[in-house]
Write an enzyme that holds these catalytic residues in place. Structure first.
Site, PDB file in Angstrom:
ATOM      1  N   ALA A  71     -39.651  -0.075 -17.015  1.00 52.15           N
ATOM      2  CA  ALA A  71     -39.048   1.256 -16.989  1.00 52.15           C
ATOM      3  C   ALA A  71     -39.947   2.211 -17.774  1.00 52.15           C
ATOM      4  CB  ALA A  71     -37.667   1.196 -17.634  1.00 52.15           C
ATOM      5  N   GLY A 110     -38.552  -3.953 -16.345  1.00 53.12           N
ATOM      6  CA  GLY A 110     -38.145  -3.468 -15.033  1.00 53.12           C
ATOM      7  C   GLY A 110     -39.142  -3.840 -13.943  1.00 53.12           C
ATOM      8  N   GLU A 113     -38.196  -7.134 -12.939  1.00 55.88           N
ATOM      9  CA  GLU A 113     -36.886  -7.036 -12.276  1.00 55.88           C
ATOM     10  C   GLU A 113     -37.036  -6.540 -10.831  1.00 55.88           C
ATOM     11  OE1 GLU A 113     -35.330  -4.823 -15.710  1.00 55.88           O
ATOM     12  OE2 GLU A 113     -33.629  -6.187 -15.653  1.00 55.88           O
ATOM     13  N   GLU A 133     -37.866  -6.576 -23.144  1.00 56.64           N
ATOM     14  CA  GLU A 133     -36.965  -5.502 -23.588  1.00 56.64           C
ATOM     15  C   GLU A 133     -36.453  -5.711 -25.003  1.00 56.64           C
ATOM     16  OE1 GLU A 133     -36.978  -6.850 -20.592  1.00 56.64           O
ATOM     17  OE2 GLU A 133     -36.583  -5.360 -19.043  1.00 56.64           O
TER      18      GLU A 133
HETATM   19  C1  3H9 Z   1     -37.427  -1.811 -19.310  1.00 50.53           C
HETATM   20  O1  3H9 Z   1     -38.141  -2.086 -18.392  1.00 50.53           O
HETATM   21  C2  3H9 Z   1     -35.929  -1.656 -19.187  1.00 50.53           C
HETATM   22  C3  3H9 Z   1     -35.364  -2.226 -17.935  1.00 50.53           C
HETATM   23  O2  3H9 Z   1     -35.057  -3.593 -18.075  1.00 50.53           O
HETATM   24  C4  3H9 Z   1     -34.070  -1.570 -17.558  1.00 50.53           C
HETATM   25  C5  3H9 Z   1     -34.112  -0.107 -17.259  1.00 50.53           C
HETATM   26  C6  3H9 Z   1     -32.814   0.418 -16.715  1.00 50.53           C
HETATM   27  N1  3H9 Z   1     -43.334   3.378 -20.277  1.00 50.53           N
HETATM   28  O3  3H9 Z   1     -50.258  -0.564 -24.277  1.00 50.53           O
HETATM   29  P1  3H9 Z   1     -51.304   0.293 -23.692  1.00 50.53           P
HETATM   30  C7  3H9 Z   1     -48.124   3.724 -22.067  1.00 50.53           C
HETATM   31  S1  3H9 Z   1     -38.054  -1.482 -20.859  1.00 50.53           S
HETATM   32  C8  3H9 Z   1     -44.044   4.458 -20.598  1.00 50.53           C
HETATM   33  O4  3H9 Z   1     -52.220   1.004 -24.618  1.00 50.53           O
HETATM   34  P2  3H9 Z   1     -52.589  -2.016 -22.567  1.00 50.53           P
HETATM   35  C9  3H9 Z   1     -48.561   3.539 -23.497  1.00 50.53           C
HETATM   36  O5  3H9 Z   1     -47.756   4.268 -24.368  1.00 50.53           O
HETATM   37  C10 3H9 Z   1     -39.812  -1.619 -20.647  1.00 50.53           C
HETATM   38  N2  3H9 Z   1     -45.305   4.393 -21.084  1.00 50.53           N
HETATM   39  O6  3H9 Z   1     -52.188  -0.482 -22.593  1.00 50.53           O
HETATM   40  C11 3H9 Z   1     -49.971   4.068 -23.429  1.00 50.53           C
HETATM   41  O7  3H9 Z   1     -49.895   5.490 -23.411  1.00 50.53           O
HETATM   42  P3  3H9 Z   1     -51.045   6.349 -24.089  1.00 50.53           P
HETATM   43  C12 3H9 Z   1     -40.261  -3.024 -20.645  1.00 50.53           C
HETATM   44  C13 3H9 Z   1     -45.841   3.181 -21.226  1.00 50.53           C
HETATM   45  O8  3H9 Z   1     -53.445  -2.155 -21.377  1.00 50.53           O
HETATM   46  C14 3H9 Z   1     -50.456   3.625 -22.054  1.00 50.53           C
HETATM   47  O9  3H9 Z   1     -49.262   3.378 -21.300  1.00 50.53           O
HETATM   48  N3  3H9 Z   1     -41.701  -3.062 -20.619  1.00 50.53           N
HETATM   49  C15 3H9 Z   1     -45.149   2.017 -20.910  1.00 50.53           C
HETATM   50  O10 3H9 Z   1     -53.063  -2.451 -23.890  1.00 50.53           O
HETATM   51  C16 3H9 Z   1     -51.286   2.359 -22.068  1.00 50.53           C
HETATM   52  O11 3H9 Z   1     -50.564   1.343 -22.770  1.00 50.53           O
HETATM   53  C17 3H9 Z   1     -42.444  -3.161 -21.743  1.00 50.53           C
HETATM   54  O12 3H9 Z   1     -41.924  -3.254 -22.828  1.00 50.53           O
HETATM   55  C18 3H9 Z   1     -43.837   2.141 -20.398  1.00 50.53           C
HETATM   56  N4  3H9 Z   1     -43.106   1.064 -20.058  1.00 50.53           N
HETATM   57  O13 3H9 Z   1     -51.202  -2.796 -22.340  1.00 50.53           O
HETATM   58  C19 3H9 Z   1     -43.933  -3.157 -21.556  1.00 50.53           C
HETATM   59  N5  3H9 Z   1     -45.934   0.952 -21.173  1.00 50.53           N
HETATM   60  O14 3H9 Z   1     -52.287   6.038 -23.345  1.00 50.53           O
HETATM   61  C20 3H9 Z   1     -44.579  -2.156 -22.472  1.00 50.53           C
HETATM   62  C21 3H9 Z   1     -47.095   1.450 -21.628  1.00 50.53           C
HETATM   63  O15 3H9 Z   1     -50.560   7.754 -23.948  1.00 50.53           O
HETATM   64  N6  3H9 Z   1     -45.997  -2.018 -22.266  1.00 50.53           N
HETATM   65  N7  3H9 Z   1     -47.051   2.798 -21.670  1.00 50.53           N
HETATM   66  O16 3H9 Z   1     -51.090   5.877 -25.525  1.00 50.53           O
HETATM   67  C22 3H9 Z   1     -46.901  -2.963 -22.661  1.00 50.53           C
HETATM   68  O17 3H9 Z   1     -46.574  -4.019 -23.144  1.00 50.53           O
HETATM   69  C23 3H9 Z   1     -48.364  -2.612 -22.504  1.00 50.53           C
HETATM   70  O18 3H9 Z   1     -48.469  -1.219 -22.377  1.00 50.53           O
HETATM   71  C24 3H9 Z   1     -49.077  -3.269 -21.283  1.00 50.53           C
HETATM   72  C25 3H9 Z   1     -50.514  -2.658 -21.139  1.00 50.53           C
HETATM   73  C26 3H9 Z   1     -49.168  -4.775 -21.504  1.00 50.53           C
HETATM   74  C27 3H9 Z   1     -48.335  -2.969 -20.014  1.00 50.53           C
END
Ligand code: 3H9
Length: 709
Positions: A71, A110, A113, A133
């Site tokens: 998400a 998500g 999901e 999450e």
């Molecule tokens: C969810 O899904 C809830 C659902 O179950 C239900 C909903 C109803 N959203 O980490 P990075 C940005 S909760 C918005 O440096 P990497 C991050 O801030 C979500 N932005 O890259 C950064 O921005 P900036 C569950 C996001 O290659 C840029 O992307 N998912 C999101 O080292 C690059 O990120 C998670 O918890 C996001 N979801 O790692 C996963 N994710 O460039 C969270 C990232 O402006 N994300 N950004 O600083 C991660 O674990 C890592 O970002 C990922 C990439 C492994 C994907």
């Protein structure tokens, strides 16, 4: 692609036909998060697939480095925009034509999901699948708590959700999370071939909601109860883990749609919790700290090899951190016995790992082959970076830097690990001040994640950028700090430690203070930390500062009385606590309480009782006020830099986001009112920070200074 393009209805999601497969591509940089436009685009894609009689199957892929990272975290806390993610997932699952998800990179939260709502799943080797999450104070809220257990069983599903860890493609296959491993790196052609194969085989639509992973109800119940007991023990004070278990229980006991309704209800409770706000603040803050001005302005210098001056605990810890990152390391000590001790300190870390079965003797030998030592600075002639970690005394440091100036190649980064000395003065003492930077590691340096990058006046931007690059290499979290006594962390620590000492002298026992701090969410209280670090360290600092201390300032002597007895904490088996026979957990010491009483009498203190709440209000007000000073004086760039410093260097509970985020949560006006109240008793200590006063006058909060928030 031999396709008849179907016009896309929404930018970040496009779809076009390849033969009879509708290929739906999510292209929403940087990580294909499921923002409102993506959600709308996905629904439009499924609608298009249903409407087009030439479409026999749907393939969902992500553009760029990831499938879908989840998400859009930035949307949480804002007014929800339809369609919701659970609706999108339902729409995919209910599609009358087979839907295939082809996964590369992140399929998280998500994102997974969405994949679970598809009917068939393929992943290539780069895939990282998970339901993280919980790390954001949430639960999987788009059917993850209902579909994952049905697909792979309660126990593995709970383990994924409660740990938040990522699995690779191979493990995902063995768990049953995916159906097929794709070859190579490109998910699109693999997914397309899979989809066409399914069409040719007339494979049915296969909905995860109908999967039979819950068949063994007894084993599932046992797994649920075990997780409940374990979580009650481990995740003290955390809100979402128990909600995850509750939602998974519904998967076991209720029909799918009712389970989904409960999941939604619990998800919204999590969204509303301050823990969610704190954890998401931490998520963004730890990414924001990487964006220091110098990292934008300059490229880092080469970082292939390193030198360490000093083989004590700190020097050896830094050496291990660098060795672990694959760098060759040269250690300098003043004589052979000291060098042998330094080497032994390094080896001890690896021997510990061998003992625990986490390293082989061969692996240690391979690491140590990159380690060399010398008593001559000339051995540092070719290294790219040197970190000095010698005794904290200006004269000693300057002598080391004079040697570095003499032997190091032009362009070498010359770093000091000092915790409080004036780095401008060190830099000014050599011919190349632009190469001098502070790299303040925290003990044990190979474990602690925080690295303060201390920026003296004359340093060049590329040297600072190299500090950030080093942090990345060492997997540390860098925070940019300005030069002052203690930089960000230790400067603030000194102040709230004093607040704790004042409360101890005024009537709270160190045991009560420690407990209140632990109950707030810290792993340890300040007096336990002192016992762990060694009381002699703080004692030496107090002696050093004695001459410059304001004679009017309150000075609590209890710690000195304890140190005078040689009670330095764990290493001497007693400090504030007793540690009989090397115990790691201390017990209360009546003799310490007697010393405290005697000191109270000597100082003429009329003691009072403190509630735990009063203790935390003072403790936090002191921390926040000095945090505000540090931001005000530009020692920290933003409040979030203070937050990250405390999350990664001082055990601040992550679910509270950091001290400045916490201050916003309780309200800056309340914090200021507390400080003014405390100032009635001790106006010299409790001086409201000008920044705090200004923000309260403007009705603003610390978040408003975090630019990107
Ligand atoms: C969810 O899904 C809830 C659902 O179950 C239900 C909903 C109803 N959203 O980490 P990075 C940005 S909760 C918005 O440096 P990497 C991050 O801030 C979500 N932005 O890259 C950064 O921005 P900036 C569950 C996001 O290659 C840029 O992307 N998912 C999101 O080292 C690059 O990120 C998670 O918890 C996001 N979801 O790692 C996963 N994710 O460039 C969270 C990232 O402006 N994300 N950004 O600083 C991660 O674990 C890592 O970002 C990922 C990439 C492994 C994907």
């Amino acid at each position: 692609m031999a396709t008849t393009p179907t016009p896309s209805t929404s930018e970040p999601v496009t779809f076009q036909r390849d033969a009879n497969v509708l290929v739906v591509t999510i292209d929403n940089p940087p990580v294909n998060a499921l923002g409102v436009d993506v959600r709308r685009g996905l629904v439009a894609a499924i609608d298009a697939a249903e409407a087009d009689s030439d479409v026999a199957a749907v393939l969902i892929v992500g553009a760029g480095r990831n499938f879908i990272a989840g998400a859009d975290i930035r949307e949480f806390g804002k007014t929800p925009q339809p369609p919701s993610l659970p609706e999108v997932c339902g729409r995919i699952e209910n599609c009358s034509k087979p839907v295939v998800a082809a996964i590369h990179g992140a399929a998280l939260g998500g994102g997974l999901e969405i994949a679970l709502s598809a009917h068939y799943r393929l992943a290539v080797a780069s895939a990282k699948l998970g339901l993280p999450e919980v790390q954001l104070g949430l639960l999987p809220g788009s059917g993850g708590t209902q579909r994952a257990p049905r697909l792979i069983g309660v126990k593995p599903a709970l383990e994924l959700m409660l740990s938040g860890r990522h699995t690779g493609a191979k493990e995902a296959l063995s768990l049953g999370l995916i159906d097929r491993l794709g070859e190579g790196t490109d998910a699109l052609p693999q997914g397309l071939a899979y989809a066409k194969e399914l069409v040719a085989a007339k494979a049915p639509v296969r909905r995860t909601r109908d999967a039979q992973g819950l068949a063994d109800t007894e084993a599932s119940r046992a797994a649920l109860e075990a997780a409940r007991a374990d979580t009650a023990k481990k995740s003290r004070g955390l809100f979402s883990p128990m909600k995850i278990i509750e939602a998974v229980e519904a998967a076991l006991t209720q029909p799918f749609d009712e389970g989904m309704a409960l999941e939604r209800k619990l998800f919204l409770q999590c969204i509303d919790s301050p823990q969610r706000a704190g954890l998401i603040h931490a998520f963004f803050a730890e990414r924001e700290v990487l964006k220091a001005p110098e990292t934008k302005a300059a490229k880092p210098r080469p970082l292939e090899s390193a030198g360490i001056v000093g083989g004590g605990t700190m020097g050896a810890g830094i050496a291990v951190a660098m060795l672990d990152a694959g760098m060759p390391v040269t250690m300098i000590e003043r004589d052979e016995p000291s060098l042998a001790r330094g080497r032994a300190h390094v080896e001890k870390v690896y021997d510990g790992l061998i003992q625990k079965g986490r390293m082989t003797a061969e692996a240690k030998a391979a690491v140590m082959a990159r380690f060399s030592g010398s008593t001559s600075y000339d051995a540092l002639a070719k290294v790219d970076i040197v970190v000095e970690a010698v005794f904290e005394e200006m004269g000693v440091k300057k002598a080391v830097f004079a040697e570095l100036d003499r032997v190091c190649k032009p362009g070498a980064v010359l770093a000091t690990n000092t915790s409080y000395l004036d780095i401008d003065e060190i830099a000014a003492s050599i011919s190349r001040p632009a190469d001098v930077v502070g790299l303040h590691f925290f003990s044990p340096a190979n474990i602690m994640k925080l690295l303060e990058i201390v920026v003296p006046g004359k340093v060049s931007a590329d040297v600072v950028a190299t500090g950030f690059e080093l942090a990345k290499k060492l997997k540390k979290v860098p925070v940019r700090a300005g030069v002052c006594d203690g930089f960000i962390g230790n400067r603030i620590l000194a102040v709230y430690r004093q607040a704790a000492d004042h409360m101890m002298e005024d009537g709270a026992s160190p045991y009560q203070i420690d407990k209140a701090v632990r109950d707030f969410g810290y792993p340890m209280g300040p007096f336990q930390v002192s016992d762990l670090a060694g009381g002699d360290i703080g004692w030496a600092t107090r002696k050093r500062k004695a001459a410059t201390r304001d004679p009017k300032a309150r000075y609590v002597q209890i710690a000195d009385r304890i140190c005078e007895r040689g009670w330095f904490g764990q290493k001497t088996q007693r400090g504030y606590y007793l540690y009989p026979e090397g115990a790691r957990t201390g017990t209360d010491d009546p003799e310490v309480l007697a010393i405290i009483d005697a000191e109270r009498q000597r100082a003429g203190i009329a003691t009072r009782n403190f509630t735990d709440d009063e203790i935390m209000r003072r403790y936090m007000a002191a921390m926040i006020n000095e945090g505000a000073n540090v931001v005000h004086q530009r020692i920290a760039l933003r409040p979030l830099d203070v937050d990250v410093t405390f999350l990664y260097g001082y055990g601040f509970p992550r679910h509270r986001g950091g001290p400045m985020k916490y201050a916003d949560t309780v309200g800056l006006a309340n914090v200021l009112a507390d400080i003014r109240e405390f100032a009635k008793q001790d106006p010299l200590f409790w001086k409201p920070s000008p920044l705090l006063v200004e923000l309260v006058e403007r009705g603003a909060d610390f978040a408003s200074l975090n630019q990107s928030e």
